[in-house]
Design a protein around this motif. Structure first.
Motif, PDB file in Angstrom:
ATOM      1  N   ARG A  35      13.607  -9.078   6.684  1.00 47.69           N
ATOM      2  CA  ARG A  35      13.139  -7.702   6.756  1.00 47.69           C
ATOM      3  C   ARG A  35      13.129  -7.025   5.383  1.00 47.69           C
ATOM      4  NH1 ARG A  35      13.044  -5.389  11.871  1.00 47.69           N
ATOM      5  NH2 ARG A  35      12.876  -7.006  13.443  1.00 47.69           N
ATOM      6  N   GLY A  36      13.707  -7.659   4.370  1.00 49.41           N
ATOM      7  CA  GLY A  36      13.520  -7.194   3.009  1.00 49.41           C
ATOM      8  C   GLY A  36      14.586  -6.287   2.435  1.00 49.41           C
ATOM      9  N   TRP A  37      15.682  -6.031   3.153  1.00 49.80           N
ATOM     10  CA  TRP A  37      16.711  -5.206   2.533  1.00 49.80           C
ATOM     11  C   TRP A  37      17.888  -6.058   2.086  1.00 49.80           C
ATOM     12  CZ3 TRP A  37      16.969  -5.223   7.976  1.00 49.80           C
ATOM     13  CH2 TRP A  37      18.222  -5.182   8.578  1.00 49.80           C
ATOM     14  N   CYS A  42      15.723  -6.471  -6.233  1.00 50.68           N
ATOM     15  CA  CYS A  42      14.811  -5.326  -6.122  1.00 50.68           C
ATOM     16  C   CYS A  42      15.050  -4.325  -7.255  1.00 50.68           C
ATOM     17  CB  CYS A  42      15.015  -4.635  -4.779  1.00 50.68           C
ATOM     18  SG  CYS A  42      13.834  -3.307  -4.426  1.00 50.68           S
ATOM     19  N   PRO A  71      13.838  -1.666   7.567  1.00 48.33           N
ATOM     20  CA  PRO A  71      12.457  -2.090   7.312  1.00 48.33           C
ATOM     21  C   PRO A  71      11.495  -0.918   7.134  1.00 48.33           C
ATOM     22  CG  PRO A  71      13.412  -3.328   9.124  1.00 48.33           C
ATOM     23  CD  PRO A  71      14.366  -2.217   8.819  1.00 48.33           C
ATOM     24  N   TYR A  72      11.729   0.154   7.882  1.00 45.42           N
ATOM     25  CA  TYR A  72      10.897   1.355   7.758  1.00 45.42           C
ATOM     26  C   TYR A  72      10.888   1.847   6.313  1.00 45.42           C
ATOM     27  CZ  TYR A  72       9.246   6.126   8.883  1.00 45.42           C
ATOM     28  OH  TYR A  72       8.551   7.319   8.948  1.00 45.42           O
ATOM     29  N   VAL A  74      11.950   0.045   3.555  1.00 45.45           N
ATOM     30  CA  VAL A  74      11.459  -1.024   2.668  1.00 45.45           C
ATOM     31  C   VAL A  74       9.941  -1.013   2.633  1.00 45.45           C
ATOM     32  CG1 VAL A  74      11.254  -3.527   2.401  1.00 45.45           C
ATOM     33  CG2 VAL A  74      13.489  -2.507   2.870  1.00 45.45           C
ATOM     34  N   ASN A  75       9.321  -0.845   3.787  1.00 45.98           N
ATOM     35  CA  ASN A  75       7.859  -0.832   3.866  1.00 45.98           C
ATOM     36  C   ASN A  75       7.252   0.358   3.137  1.00 45.98           C
ATOM     37  OD1 ASN A  75       7.869  -3.163   5.386  1.00 45.98           O
ATOM     38  ND2 ASN A  75       7.719  -2.104   7.359  1.00 45.98           N
ATOM     39  N   ARG A  76       8.073   1.350   2.827  1.00 43.72           N
ATOM     40  CA  ARG A  76       7.612   2.517   2.077  1.00 43.72           C
ATOM     41  C   ARG A  76       8.003   2.442   0.610  1.00 43.72           C
ATOM     42  NH1 ARG A  76       7.457   3.122   7.033  1.00 43.72           N
ATOM     43  NH2 ARG A  76       6.133   4.648   8.108  1.00 43.72           N
ATOM     44  N   ARG A 260      11.624   6.786  15.503  1.00 47.73           N
ATOM     45  CA  ARG A 260      10.763   6.871  14.324  1.00 47.73           C
ATOM     46  C   ARG A 260      10.492   8.319  13.914  1.00 47.73           C
ATOM     47  NH1 ARG A 260       8.187   2.164  12.626  1.00 47.73           N
ATOM     48  NH2 ARG A 260       6.409   3.342  11.831  1.00 47.73           N
TER      49      ARG A 260
END
Length: 285
Positions: A35-37, A42, A71-72, A74-76, A260
């Motif tokens: 999920r990228g965190w 980074c 993820p919310y 990270v996607n930003r 959200r």
């Protein structure tokens, strides 16, 4: 069953309900890296120059509490990190149970690690439940105000909780509070009027140099009354989720894990210069 045992059992059932919702699974644990965190390579961008540190709640951990929000963010474009704190010996996965003052020291060390890895001079903090309150000790007593730009608390127990009045019965059952303190000091620290909270809130809720943003829900069944979550002081924004979307029925767990609309408000708090209105339509944003 003795009265004090009934009380402790009732408290345990209510708190473990929260734990059940957040109960970890092997699949959830395995999903976190993808999920990228907690990506220690980074580097913050010019648009989002500060890393975001996520602070889980009682019975939570660094993965399960954040499968939605991390993820919310990270996607930003944010560099996002989460820690485990408040572990008790022999109790895996369910954290946030140790003395909160000690947990704040763990946060202190983790923020230092994040700043060293990213090269950023400051971080932003986002916490849920206990994680929305505990960092205030770090900011107030451990020098955290020099390292933190903004602190966003989601359903935080800033002034403690009565758990719908249940904790007010503790004085009537000799030994019950001592039992809770010995077994799970992190829970006792969160009772309204505790020695920990009294010291934390002495002299004011906030410290200079930090922006505070509190997001609460009127349907919170754990931190009660819900308005006890709000802070008073300069650079404070208190938000009731239902003022943004009256149809939002999120309670204590959902507001920090899956909502959200609340996530959109978190993003606004982290980047107020680019904020857009939080509404019911934020659920699809």
């Amino acid at each position: 069953m003795l009265p004090w045992k009934q009380l402790v059992r009732a408290l345990s059932v209510l708190l473990l309900t929260v734990a059940a919702v957040l109960a970890p699974t092997a699949a959830a644990q395995a999903a976190a890296p993808s999920r990228g965190w907690n990506d220690w390579s980074c580097k913050p961008s010019a648009a989002h120059p500060r890393p975001v540190v996520l602070v889980h709640g009682t019975f939570g951990n660094s993965v399960d509490n954040w499968l939605g929000l991390a993820p919310y963010l990270v996607n930003r474009g944010y560099c996002v990190y989460s820690l485990d704190y408040g572990q008790l010996p022999g109790v895996p996965l369910f954290n946030g149970l140790g003395p909160i003052e000690k947990s704040a020291g763990q946060l202190d060390a983790f923020v230092d690690r994040v700043l060293a890895a990213t090269g950023a001079p400051e971080a932003d903090l986002v916490g849920h439940s206990q994680g929305g309150m505990m960092p205030r000790w770090y900011l107030k007593f451990l020098g955290g105000a020099d390292k933190v730009n903004a602190f966003v608390g989601i359903a935080p127990d800033n002034h403690g909780t009565t758990l719908l009045g249940l904790t007010r019965l503790l004085p009537y059952f000799p030994g019950a509070e001592d039992l809770l303190t010995a077994a799970t000091p992190g829970l006792t620290d969160q009772i309204a009027g505790s020695a920990f909270l009294t010291r934390l809130n002495e002299g004011g809720d906030t410290v200079p140099g930090v922006r505070y943003h509190v997001i609460a829900t009127r349907y919170d069944e754990v931190v009660t009354p819900y308005r006890s979550q709000f802070l008073t002081g300069p650079d404070v924004t208190n938000v009731l989720l239902q003022d943004k979307c009256a149809a939002d029925l999120s309670e204590h767990v959902a507001i920090g894990t899956v909502d959200r609309i609340a996530f959109h408000e978190v993003a606004n708090a982290l980047d107020p210069a680019r904020a857009t209105p939080t509404t019911c339509l934020s659920v699809i944003g």
